[in-house]
Scaffold this motif. Structure first.
Motif, PDB file in Angstrom:
ATOM      1  N   GLN A 366    -109.740 -42.022   1.676  1.00 18.80           N
ATOM      2  CA  GLN A 366    -108.374 -41.883   1.518  1.00 18.80           C
ATOM      3  C   GLN A 366    -107.259 -40.881   1.553  1.00 18.80           C
ATOM      4  N   LEU A 367    -107.698 -39.759   0.513  1.00 22.65           N
ATOM      5  CA  LEU A 367    -107.108 -38.730   0.630  1.00 22.65           C
ATOM      6  C   LEU A 367    -106.536 -37.733   1.391  1.00 22.65           C
ATOM      7  N   ILE A 368    -108.080 -37.286   2.223  1.00 20.74           N
ATOM      8  CA  ILE A 368    -108.322 -37.250   2.801  1.00 20.74           C
ATOM      9  C   ILE A 368    -107.384 -37.065   4.100  1.00 20.74           C
ATOM     10  N   THR A 369    -107.247 -38.506   4.771  1.00 14.04           N
ATOM     11  CA  THR A 369    -106.223 -38.978   5.767  1.00 14.04           C
ATOM     12  C   THR A 369    -105.560 -38.746   5.439  1.00 14.04           C
ATOM     13  N   ALA A 370    -104.861 -39.338   4.088  1.00 15.11           N
ATOM     14  CA  ALA A 370    -103.661 -39.067   4.218  1.00 15.11           C
ATOM     15  C   ALA A 370    -102.891 -37.010   4.354  1.00 15.11           C
ATOM     16  N   MET A 371    -104.308 -36.547   3.519  1.00 13.01           N
ATOM     17  CA  MET A 371    -103.177 -34.966   4.352  1.00 13.01           C
ATOM     18  C   MET A 371    -103.199 -34.362   5.144  1.00 13.01           C
ATOM     19  N   LEU A 372    -104.437 -35.169   6.528  1.00  9.36           N
ATOM     20  CA  LEU A 372    -104.033 -34.855   7.920  1.00  9.36           C
ATOM     21  C   LEU A 372    -103.033 -35.580   7.963  1.00  9.36           C
ATOM     22  N   LEU A 373    -102.674 -36.977   7.540  1.00 12.73           N
ATOM     23  CA  LEU A 373    -100.983 -37.680   8.306  1.00 12.73           C
ATOM     24  C   LEU A 373     -99.924 -36.372   8.379  1.00 12.73           C
ATOM     25  N   VAL A 374     -99.922 -36.405   6.737  1.00 14.98           N
ATOM     26  CA  VAL A 374     -98.648 -35.590   6.262  1.00 14.98           C
ATOM     27  C   VAL A 374     -98.773 -34.066   7.198  1.00 14.98           C
ATOM     28  N   LEU A 375    -100.091 -33.581   7.514  1.00 18.40           N
ATOM     29  CA  LEU A 375     -99.958 -32.044   7.921  1.00 18.40           C
ATOM     30  C   LEU A 375     -99.643 -32.412   9.490  1.00 18.40           C
ATOM     31  N   SER A 376    -100.454 -33.756  10.027  1.00 16.21           N
ATOM     32  CA  SER A 376     -99.641 -33.500  11.276  1.00 16.21           C
ATOM     33  C   SER A 376     -98.454 -34.056  11.379  1.00 16.21           C
ATOM     34  N   PHE A 377     -98.184 -34.894  10.734  1.00 17.01           N
ATOM     35  CA  PHE A 377     -95.840 -35.160  10.613  1.00 17.01           C
ATOM     36  C   PHE A 377     -95.918 -33.579  10.675  1.00 17.01           C
ATOM     37  N   TYR A 378     -95.856 -33.131   9.524  1.00 18.99           N
ATOM     38  CA  TYR A 378     -95.674 -31.261   9.785  1.00 18.99           C
ATOM     39  C   TYR A 378     -95.917 -30.936  11.123  1.00 18.99           C
ATOM     40  N   TYR A 379     -96.973 -30.678  11.824  1.00 19.84           N
ATOM     41  CA  TYR A 379     -96.911 -30.226  12.734  1.00 19.84           C
ATOM     42  C   TYR A 379     -95.675 -30.149  13.963  1.00 19.84           C
ATOM     43  N   PHE A 380     -96.156 -32.111  14.228  1.00 20.91           N
ATOM     44  CA  PHE A 380     -95.014 -32.299  15.001  1.00 20.91           C
ATOM     45  C   PHE A 380     -93.924 -32.230  14.986  1.00 20.91           C
ATOM     46  N   THR A 381     -93.388 -31.723  14.138  1.00 17.57           N
ATOM     47  CA  THR A 381     -91.969 -31.910  13.900  1.00 17.57           C
ATOM     48  C   THR A 381     -91.453 -29.983  13.827  1.00 17.57           C
ATOM     49  N   ALA A 382     -92.253 -29.372  13.589  1.00 20.01           N
ATOM     50  CA  ALA A 382     -92.340 -27.762  13.226  1.00 20.01           C
ATOM     51  C   ALA A 382     -91.252 -27.336  14.292  1.00 20.01           C
ATOM     52  N   THR A 383     -91.084 -25.850  14.223  1.00 22.84           N
ATOM     53  CA  THR A 383     -90.274 -25.135  15.079  1.00 22.84           C
ATOM     54  C   THR A 383     -91.161 -24.484  16.024  1.00 22.84           C
ATOM     55  N   THR A 384     -92.188 -23.838  15.118  1.00 26.03           N
ATOM     56  CA  THR A 384     -93.370 -23.008  15.710  1.00 26.03           C
ATOM     57  C   THR A 384     -94.683 -23.557  15.534  1.00 26.03           C
ATOM     58  N   VAL A 385     -95.404 -23.444  16.511  1.00 26.71           N
ATOM     59  CA  VAL A 385     -96.980 -24.415  16.335  1.00 26.71           C
ATOM     60  C   VAL A 385     -98.431 -23.115  16.907  1.00 26.71           C
ATOM     61  N   HIS A 386     -97.955 -22.059  16.281  1.00 23.58           N
ATOM     62  CA  HIS A 386     -99.246 -21.582  16.996  1.00 23.58           C
ATOM     63  C   HIS A 386    -100.305 -22.272  17.264  1.00 23.58           C
ATOM     64  N   PRO A 387    -101.794 -22.019  17.947  1.00 23.66           N
ATOM     65  CA  PRO A 387    -102.759 -22.772  18.442  1.00 23.66           C
ATOM     66  C   PRO A 387    -103.486 -22.115  16.736  1.00 23.66           C
ATOM     67  N   TRP A 388    -103.664 -21.280  16.198  1.00 28.41           N
ATOM     68  CA  TRP A 388    -104.934 -21.270  15.301  1.00 28.41           C
ATOM     69  C   TRP A 388    -104.063 -22.679  13.841  1.00 28.41           C
ATOM     70  N   TYR A 389    -103.028 -22.644  14.202  1.00 27.57           N
ATOM     71  CA  TYR A 389    -102.115 -24.187  13.316  1.00 27.57           C
ATOM     72  C   TYR A 389    -103.354 -25.251  13.006  1.00 27.57           C
ATOM     73  N   ILE A 390    -103.733 -25.405  14.085  1.00 23.67           N
ATOM     74  CA  ILE A 390    -104.496 -26.583  14.709  1.00 23.67           C
ATOM     75  C   ILE A 390    -106.228 -26.664  13.699  1.00 23.67           C
ATOM     76  N   ALA A 391    -106.178 -25.288  13.060  1.00 23.02           N
ATOM     77  CA  ALA A 391    -107.320 -26.036  12.436  1.00 23.02           C
ATOM     78  C   ALA A 391    -107.144 -26.247  11.052  1.00 23.02           C
ATOM     79  N   THR A 392    -106.903 -26.307  10.817  1.00 25.92           N
ATOM     80  CA  THR A 392    -106.884 -26.738   9.464  1.00 25.92           C
ATOM     81  C   THR A 392    -106.628 -28.626   9.509  1.00 25.92           C
ATOM     82  N   LEU A 393    -105.875 -29.558  11.208  1.00 30.52           N
ATOM     83  CA  LEU A 393    -105.925 -30.797  11.146  1.00 30.52           C
ATOM     84  C   LEU A 393    -107.445 -30.805  11.684  1.00 30.52           C
TER      85      LEU A 393
END
Length: 458
Positions: A366-393
């Motif tokens: 549940q904790l890791i899933t929360a981390m995934l959702l939070v980081l996804s939301f951050y990238y969905f709203t970010a002004t810059t999303v370089h390809p390598w950022y997706i590695a953490t997701l």
């Protein structure tokens, strides 16, 4: 063993797929120019298909998949990165450290503009990194700087030599992630082969091993930290999480999510809160100690300005931000990033706190899933999303039932096509290509999170 007749007959298809992958990776590493868009996409699509089939066919043969992961990475050892210029700045920072300079206090331009060359191959490094990178202060945290310095120690006067050293560090980190990722999957009673959706993914091999992005080192510490936390060694987990932040700052978004993991597990509220506070304190102390050798008032100012650029200046491969920008243009007409860039962090903080207090995050999945959702939301709203950022997701998704990061790791190649107009008068991104990328990503995300609820873990 691997080359006897019986083995070949038994594993003929995987061997042929692996050999084809080796040839394609060789072409990618040594015979590809970034602006050759058709070849770039064709190679990537072919590699992704082969990767998917290999994991599918060999999921019961972990050792075979591990050897393939080693072999595919080894192809890139002597290659100069062809999709990113960032490694020139890495080499510059490492050599600056070894010359006794604090890399956070000087831009590259401040030296080259005055015809000063403080490190070996200074002009060549400056030309390689480009004016934009050279004009800003470095934003790479201290453990990252240590990796750059190690490259400088072993190869202080040769760019390819420095590339090889950094590449070996990233490969070592990947296999640290493989080691602790497998152990964590076993502890969570999840299939261990799932780690190869990350380790063997051509996106990871190309962006981290190939293009020398140190997300791989940050991810190694992050997964190690989560493993330590799961087995109850929370003090060491805090130290290792601090190391992760000291490679890349992105894990700073996660600490609030640990609230329930601590407070809902112990019968004593006082004890659990004490542990939580101690956990946060250890993370903070680790980060401060690592940054301390570089401390000065000027460092604080320079670093804050550089980090702010990602919110208030840079724009690349964004989704919701581009929609908000287009809406803002209709009544303001200009410089929307100055407004939206200040609002977005507040929205992200509110979302993080909502997930922290109003969603079940008591166990590790549940904790890791929360981390995934939070980081996804951050990238969905970010002004810059370089390809390598997706590695953490992608690595977080390995421990969940969500596959949209895996899909994103496939379609992210479209972001390299964003500047199809680069040789024309119009230098702006091709928004139709970005729209195609995010239509696919959001489609899978909405299906998995909101429609196909039987797959959800919370």
């Amino acid at each position: 063993m691997f080359f006897n007749t019986a083995f070949f007959k038994l594993y003929k298809t995987p061997i042929l797929l692996a050999f084809s992958s080796l040839l394609l990776y060789t072409a990618f590493a040594y015979d590809l120019v970034r602006t050759d868009y058709i070849k770039l996409v064709m190679l990537y699509v072919a590699l992704f298909f082969l990767f998917y089939k290999l994991v599918q066919l060999l999921k019961a043969h972990i050792k075979f998949l591990t050897w393939l992961a080693f072999g595919f990475r080894a192809v890139f050892i002597f290659a100069i990165p062809n999709l990113s210029q960032d490694f020139y700045r890495f080499i510059w920072d490492g050599r600056m450290l070894l010359e006794g300079f604090n890399p956070y206090l000087f831009t590259v331009e401040s030296f080259i503009g005055n015809n000063e060359f403080p490190v070996a191959q200074a002009q060549e490094l400056y030309n390689g990194m480009g004016v934009l990178n050279a004009g800003h202060f470095t934003n790479y945290p201290p453990i990252n700087q240590l990796c750059f310095a190690i490259a400088g120690i072993f190869s202080g006067k040769n760019i390819l030599g420095s590339v090889i050293v950094m590449r070996l560090l990233i490969i070592a980190a990947d296999f640290g992630t493989l080691f602790f990722g497998k152990k964590l999957l076993e502890k969570l009673n999840l299939p261990t082969y799932h780690i190869f959706w990350y380790i063997l993914n051509p996106f990871i091999i190309i962006e981290l091993t190939g293009n020398l992005h140190f997300e791989g080192v940050m991810i190694f510490f992050l997964i190690w930290s989560l493993y330590l936390l799961h087995v109850g060694k929370w003090q060491w987990a805090a130290v290792v999480l601090g190391l992760s932040v000291s490679v890349k700052l992105i894990p700073l978004i996660f600490p609030p999510l640990f609230w329930q993991w601590f407070t809902k597990r112990d019968a004593s509220t006082v004890l659990s809160v004490t542990k939580l506070i101690s956990f946060y304190a250890i993370v903070c102390i680790t980060i401060v100690v690592l940054f301390l050798p570089f401390y000065s008032s000027e460092f604080i100012i320079n670093y804050a300005k550089t980090v702010a650029l990602w919110f208030n200046n840079f724009e690349f491969n964004a989704s919701l931000y581009y929609i908000s920008r287009a809406i803002g243009y209709t009544f303001r007409g200009y410089n929307e990033i100055a407004v939206i860039g200040k609002i977005t962090p507040i929205i992200v903080i509110v979302f993080v706190l909502t997930i922290t207090f109003f969603r079940r995050n008591k166990n590790t999945i549940q904790l890791i899933t929360a981390m995934l959702l939070v980081l996804s939301f951050y990238y969905f709203t970010a002004t810059t999303v370089h390809p390598w950022y997706i590695a953490t997701l992608l690595i977080l998704s390995v421990f969940t039932k969500y596959k949209f990061p895996l899909v994103w790791s496939f379609v992210i190649i479209l972001s390299y096509l964003a500047y199809l107009n680069v040789d024309k008068a119009d230098k702006s991104e091709n928004l139709w290509i970005i729209a195609l990328e995010y239509t696919i990503v959001y489609g899978v995300f909405i299906w998995e999170v909101f429609i196909n609820k039987k797959r959800r873990l919370f």
